[in-house]
Motif scaffolding. Sequence first.
Motif, PDB file in Angstrom:
ATOM      1  N   ARG A  94     -16.247 -33.771  -3.325  1.00  9.04           N
ATOM      2  CA  ARG A  94     -17.092 -33.828  -2.118  1.00  9.04           C
ATOM      3  C   ARG A  94     -16.577 -34.871  -1.131  1.00  9.04           C
ATOM      4  O   ARG A  94     -16.518 -34.614   0.074  1.00  9.04           O
ATOM      5  CB  ARG A  94     -18.539 -34.142  -2.496  1.00  9.04           C
ATOM      6  N   ARG A 105     -15.298 -34.095   2.694  1.00  8.15           N
ATOM      7  CA  ARG A 105     -15.937 -34.688   3.889  1.00  8.15           C
ATOM      8  C   ARG A 105     -14.914 -35.375   4.782  1.00  8.15           C
ATOM      9  O   ARG A 105     -14.979 -35.292   6.003  1.00  8.15           O
ATOM     10  CB  ARG A 105     -17.031 -35.668   3.467  1.00  8.15           C
ATOM     11  N   THR A 130     -12.927 -32.744   6.523  1.00  2.92           N
ATOM     12  CA  THR A 130     -13.729 -32.155   7.597  1.00  2.92           C
ATOM     13  C   THR A 130     -13.671 -33.046   8.837  1.00  2.92           C
ATOM     14  O   THR A 130     -13.527 -32.554   9.956  1.00  2.92           O
ATOM     15  CB  THR A 130     -15.189 -31.958   7.143  1.00  2.92           C
TER      16      THR A 130
END
Length: 162
Positions: A102, A106, A109
């Motif tokens: 995760r 992130r 992104t």
Amino acid sequence: MAGLLIVYHSRTGGTRRMAEAAARGAAAEAAPARLLPAEAAGPGDLLAAGGYLFAAPENLAALSGAMKEFFDRCYYPVLDRLNGRPYARMVCAGSDGQGALRQMARIATGWRLREVAAPVLVCTAAQAPEAILAEKHLPAEELRRCEELGAALAAGLAMGIF
């Protein structure tokens, strides 16, 4: 042609072995690839590459500190300069590895990278302190998955698919 940059951190050898397998896969495709430990990789390496494979262990349910430090150190110098470039992730974990996956997603992104392959997660089931701190030797089938990911990313970059 800008090639694949494989950035990794490894404390007990598992993630290093995964990254080396991915680099072997890229080499089998005769495609340009660089393998760098997180401590040695910097913004210039990111800017020079056409795509990325980030590999890290999960420590205490999070991305390892040295890999996080690589992202911290490089984040702003390359912000808005990597948009749309392909990437994939690999994690070596003692249990589920989801926290590290995760965190990397992130960060990617924020850089506006494009994930082009499912992550490879290798679970060692190391739970006792002795097992957690021990040198990791991963099964051949797990390393083969890493090799295949490296080959696919490198080939995709070389062929202009990504």
